[in-house]
Design a protein around this motif. Structure first.
Motif, PDB file in Angstrom:
ATOM      1  N   VAL A 176      -0.371  -7.403   0.888  1.00  0.00           N
ATOM      2  CA  VAL A 176      -0.402  -7.709  -0.541  1.00  0.00           C
ATOM      3  C   VAL A 176      -1.697  -7.138  -1.096  1.00  0.00           C
ATOM      4  CG1 VAL A 176      -0.370  -9.494  -2.301  1.00  0.00           C
ATOM      5  CG2 VAL A 176       0.930  -9.816  -0.185  1.00  0.00           C
ATOM      6  N   THR A 177      -1.595  -6.376  -2.165  1.00  0.00           N
ATOM      7  CA  THR A 177      -2.780  -5.763  -2.751  1.00  0.00           C
ATOM      8  C   THR A 177      -2.673  -5.815  -4.262  1.00  0.00           C
ATOM      9  OG1 THR A 177      -4.203  -3.813  -2.648  1.00  0.00           O
ATOM     10  CG2 THR A 177      -1.852  -3.424  -2.870  1.00  0.00           C
ATOM     11  N   GLU A 178      -3.779  -5.492  -4.904  1.00  0.00           N
ATOM     12  CA  GLU A 178      -3.791  -5.478  -6.362  1.00  0.00           C
ATOM     13  C   GLU A 178      -3.623  -4.059  -6.879  1.00  0.00           C
ATOM     14  OE1 GLU A 178      -6.709  -9.305  -7.174  1.00  0.00           O
ATOM     15  OE2 GLU A 178      -7.489  -7.274  -7.352  1.00  0.00           O
ATOM     16  N   LYS A 179      -3.072  -3.962  -8.040  1.00  0.00           N
ATOM     17  CA  LYS A 179      -2.896  -2.664  -8.690  1.00  0.00           C
ATOM     18  C   LYS A 179      -4.220  -1.915  -8.729  1.00  0.00           C
ATOM     19  CE  LYS A 179      -1.244  -0.841 -13.146  1.00  0.00           C
ATOM     20  NZ  LYS A 179      -2.473  -0.166 -13.569  1.00  0.00           N
ATOM     21  N   GLY A 180      -4.157  -0.620  -8.356  1.00  0.00           N
ATOM     22  CA  GLY A 180      -5.345   0.210  -8.371  1.00  0.00           C
ATOM     23  C   GLY A 180      -6.075   0.295  -7.047  1.00  0.00           C
ATOM     24  N   LYS A 181      -5.739  -0.568  -6.097  1.00  0.00           N
ATOM     25  CA  LYS A 181      -6.416  -0.552  -4.804  1.00  0.00           C
ATOM     26  C   LYS A 181      -5.837   0.518  -3.881  1.00  0.00           C
ATOM     27  CE  LYS A 181      -9.001  -4.263  -5.486  1.00  0.00           C
ATOM     28  NZ  LYS A 181     -10.477  -4.171  -5.571  1.00  0.00           N
ATOM     29  N   TYR A 182      -6.570   0.760  -2.778  1.00  0.00           N
ATOM     30  CA  TYR A 182      -6.170   1.735  -1.758  1.00  0.00           C
ATOM     31  C   TYR A 182      -5.623   0.985  -0.553  1.00  0.00           C
ATOM     32  CZ  TYR A 182      -7.107   5.012   2.100  1.00  0.00           C
ATOM     33  OH  TYR A 182      -7.011   5.806   3.216  1.00  0.00           O
ATOM     34  N   VAL A 183      -4.537   1.481   0.037  1.00  0.00           N
ATOM     35  CA  VAL A 183      -3.984   0.839   1.235  1.00  0.00           C
ATOM     36  C   VAL A 183      -3.682   1.876   2.305  1.00  0.00           C
ATOM     37  CG1 VAL A 183      -2.988  -1.107  -0.006  1.00  0.00           C
ATOM     38  CG2 VAL A 183      -1.593   0.925   0.419  1.00  0.00           C
ATOM     39  N   GLU A 184      -3.723   1.414   3.558  1.00  0.00           N
ATOM     40  CA  GLU A 184      -3.352   2.240   4.696  1.00  0.00           C
ATOM     41  C   GLU A 184      -2.319   1.481   5.521  1.00  0.00           C
ATOM     42  OE1 GLU A 184      -7.393   4.854   5.615  1.00  0.00           O
ATOM     43  OE2 GLU A 184      -6.676   3.383   7.075  1.00  0.00           O
ATOM     44  N   LEU A 185      -1.270   2.179   5.890  1.00  0.00           N
ATOM     45  CA  LEU A 185      -0.214   1.604   6.709  1.00  0.00           C
ATOM     46  C   LEU A 185      -0.151   2.409   8.002  1.00  0.00           C
ATOM     47  CD1 LEU A 185       2.543   1.324   3.937  1.00  0.00           C
ATOM     48  CD2 LEU A 185       0.670  -0.260   4.437  1.00  0.00           C
ATOM     49  N   ILE A 187      -2.078   5.258   0.578  1.00  0.00           N
ATOM     50  CA  ILE A 187      -1.677   5.223  -0.824  1.00  0.00           C
ATOM     51  C   ILE A 187      -2.907   4.885  -1.664  1.00  0.00           C
ATOM     52  CG2 ILE A 187      -0.056   4.326  -2.515  1.00  0.00           C
ATOM     53  CD1 ILE A 187       1.647   3.283  -0.186  1.00  0.00           C
ATOM     54  N   GLN A 188      -3.239   5.788  -2.575  1.00  0.00           N
ATOM     55  CA  GLN A 188      -4.386   5.579  -3.464  1.00  0.00           C
ATOM     56  C   GLN A 188      -3.917   4.997  -4.791  1.00  0.00           C
ATOM     57  OE1 GLN A 188      -5.764   9.685  -3.631  1.00  0.00           O
ATOM     58  NE2 GLN A 188      -7.396   9.226  -2.178  1.00  0.00           N
ATOM     59  N   ARG A 189      -4.819   4.252  -5.441  1.00  0.00           N
ATOM     60  CA  ARG A 189      -4.575   3.736  -6.806  1.00  0.00           C
ATOM     61  C   ARG A 189      -3.162   3.162  -6.891  1.00  0.00           C
ATOM     62  NH1 ARG A 189      -6.192   8.779  -7.099  1.00  0.00           N
ATOM     63  NH2 ARG A 189      -4.258   9.519  -8.095  1.00  0.00           N
ATOM     64  N   THR A 190      -2.882   2.179  -6.054  1.00  0.00           N
ATOM     65  CA  THR A 190      -1.527   1.627  -5.963  1.00  0.00           C
ATOM     66  C   THR A 190      -1.026   1.141  -7.316  1.00  0.00           C
ATOM     67  OG1 THR A 190      -2.498  -0.478  -5.285  1.00  0.00           O
ATOM     68  CG2 THR A 190      -1.622   0.957  -3.553  1.00  0.00           C
ATOM     69  N   GLU A 191       0.285   1.275  -7.487  1.00  0.00           N
ATOM     70  CA  GLU A 191       0.968   0.821  -8.699  1.00  0.00           C
ATOM     71  C   GLU A 191       2.047  -0.186  -8.303  1.00  0.00           C
ATOM     72  OE1 GLU A 191       2.494   4.296 -10.573  1.00  0.00           O
ATOM     73  OE2 GLU A 191       0.500   5.141 -10.982  1.00  0.00           O
ATOM     74  N   ARG A 192       2.475  -1.009  -9.262  1.00  0.00           N
ATOM     75  CA  ARG A 192       3.487  -2.036  -8.955  1.00  0.00           C
ATOM     76  C   ARG A 192       4.762  -1.400  -8.442  1.00  0.00           C
ATOM     77  NH1 ARG A 192       0.954  -4.311 -13.537  1.00  0.00           N
ATOM     78  NH2 ARG A 192      -0.341  -6.086 -12.889  1.00  0.00           N
ATOM     79  N   PHE A 232      13.615   3.244  14.637  1.00  0.00           N
ATOM     80  CA  PHE A 232      12.862   2.718  13.510  1.00  0.00           C
ATOM     81  C   PHE A 232      11.982   1.533  13.915  1.00  0.00           C
ATOM     82  CE2 PHE A 232      14.305   4.823   9.638  1.00  0.00           C
ATOM     83  CZ  PHE A 232      15.359   5.564  10.140  1.00  0.00           C
ATOM     84  N   GLY A 233      10.821   1.456  13.276  1.00  0.00           N
ATOM     85  CA  GLY A 233       9.972   0.293  13.395  1.00  0.00           C
ATOM     86  C   GLY A 233      10.439  -0.814  12.465  1.00  0.00           C
ATOM     87  N   PRO A 234       9.795  -1.981  12.543  1.00  0.00           N
ATOM     88  CA  PRO A 234      10.208  -3.126  11.730  1.00  0.00           C
ATOM     89  C   PRO A 234       9.785  -3.014  10.272  1.00  0.00           C
ATOM     90  CG  PRO A 234       8.296  -3.694  13.042  1.00  0.00           C
ATOM     91  CD  PRO A 234       8.715  -2.326  13.483  1.00  0.00           C
ATOM     92  N   GLY A 235       8.896  -2.080   9.970  1.00  0.00           N
ATOM     93  CA  GLY A 235       8.487  -1.873   8.586  1.00  0.00           C
ATOM     94  C   GLY A 235       7.253  -2.651   8.190  1.00  0.00           C
ATOM     95  N   THR A 236       6.594  -2.157   7.135  1.00  0.00           N
ATOM     96  CA  THR A 236       5.505  -2.871   6.471  1.00  0.00           C
ATOM     97  C   THR A 236       5.965  -3.172   5.060  1.00  0.00           C
ATOM     98  OG1 THR A 236       3.714  -1.842   7.726  1.00  0.00           O
ATOM     99  CG2 THR A 236       3.167  -2.738   5.554  1.00  0.00           C
ATOM    100  N   ARG A 237       5.967  -4.454   4.709  1.00  0.00           N
ATOM    101  CA  ARG A 237       6.332  -4.842   3.348  1.00  0.00           C
ATOM    102  C   ARG A 237       5.077  -4.812   2.490  1.00  0.00           C
ATOM    103  NH1 ARG A 237      10.634  -7.104   1.130  1.00  0.00           N
ATOM    104  NH2 ARG A 237      11.527  -7.555   3.181  1.00  0.00           N
ATOM    105  N   LEU A 238       5.050  -3.877   1.529  1.00  0.00           N
ATOM    106  CA  LEU A 238       3.902  -3.746   0.631  1.00  0.00           C
ATOM    107  C   LEU A 238       4.245  -4.371  -0.711  1.00  0.00           C
ATOM    108  CD1 LEU A 238       1.114  -2.529  -0.098  1.00  0.00           C
ATOM    109  CD2 LEU A 238       2.338  -0.483  -0.858  1.00  0.00           C
ATOM    110  N   THR A 239       3.378  -5.259  -1.162  1.00  0.00           N
ATOM    111  CA  THR A 239       3.520  -5.873  -2.481  1.00  0.00           C
ATOM    112  C   THR A 239       2.280  -5.565  -3.297  1.00  0.00           C
ATOM    113  OG1 THR A 239       4.815  -7.685  -1.537  1.00  0.00           O
ATOM    114  CG2 THR A 239       3.911  -8.017  -3.746  1.00  0.00           C
ATOM    115  N   VAL A 240       2.491  -4.935  -4.434  1.00  0.00           N
ATOM    116  CA  VAL A 240       1.385  -4.600  -5.336  1.00  0.00           C
ATOM    117  C   VAL A 240       1.466  -5.524  -6.549  1.00  0.00           C
ATOM    118  CG1 VAL A 240       0.256  -2.797  -6.671  1.00  0.00           C
ATOM    119  CG2 VAL A 240       1.466  -2.216  -4.550  1.00  0.00           C
TER     120      VAL A 240
END
Lengths: 113, 115
Positions: free
Chosen positions: B12-21, B79-84, B106-114
């Motif tokens: 779970v991240t906020e809009k505009g943040k950077y994430v790595e999966l 993913i840079q500058r994440t958006e909803r 396939f892997g189980p996945g990463t659920r990303l919530t912005v």
């Protein structure tokens, strides 16, 4: 470009009923065709595949035949079980290039006891 | 490990943040794929690696998305500058060769919530 169209769900059947989930595709060349299944709470897994025209893929009682003349790959099972409840994805890949998979939107199947 | 693994399972991240999966493929698999699955949709292709190189990145939606596989094994999707609209399940898959219809696991996945 390549694409896959499958029947929309949800599909609800009683146990032991006959199942058909329709799938048609658009592709250049000679794609490989797949059905993937996603059981509740689990990851995506390959159910069956066919790599050339008239091939029949089969697994766990499910079957699908690669029909080039109708560009179809319909999934069938003669007698469904409650444990078959899942989301089913029809898919294709251009296996001569890079095997990236193009998926349909998925069909949710509910089997009632 | 026996299968493809992905971390984290949820992010779970906020809009505009950077994430790595992160994706750990099956040992010995040279081909690695990233897909994105939005709610109620089938997975959509993002990028394909053959060894260390990105052989096909035609599915990356824009230049905020980037992926690497520096040693030909583990891959990271950035993913840079994440958006909803980036909220989705990100799936990784690997296969032995990447051509000829070889099975992708396939892997189980990463659920990303912005937010």
């Amino acid at each position: 470009g390549n694409s896959v169209t499958q029947m929309e769900g949800p599909v609800t059947l009683s146990e032991e009923a006959f199942l058909t989930i329709n799938c048609t595709y658009t592709a250049t060349g000679y794609p490989s065709l797949f059905w993937y299944v996603q059981y509740p709470g689990e990851g995506l897994q390959l159910l069956l595949k066919a790599t050339k025209a008239d091939d029949k893929g089969s697994n766990k009682g499910f079957e699908a035949t690669y029909r080039k003349e109708t560009t179809s790959f319909h999934l069938e099972k003669g007698s469904v079980q409650v444990s078959d409840s899942a989301v089913y994805f029809c898919a294709l890949s251009d296996s001569e290039r890079d095997d990236k998979i193009i998926f349909g939107k998925g069909t949710r199947l509910h089997i009632l006891p | 490990g026996a299968g493809v693994s992905q971390t984290p399972s949820n992010k779970v991240t906020e809009k505009g943040k950077y994430v790595e999966l992160r994706c750990d493929p099956i040992s010995g698999h040279t081909a690695l794929y990233w897909y994105r699955q939005s709610l109620g949709q089938g997975p959509e292709f993002l990028i394909y690696f053959q060894g260390t190189g990105a052989a096909d990145d035609s599915g990356l939606p824009n230049d905020r998305f980037f992926a690497v596989r520096p040693e030909g094994s583990v891959s990271t999707l950035k993913i840079q500058r994440t958006e909803r609209g980036d909220s989705a399940v990100y799936l990784c898959a690997s296969s032995l060769s990447g051509v000829g219809g070889t099975e992708q696991f396939f892997g189980p996945g990463t659920r990303l919530t912005v937010l």
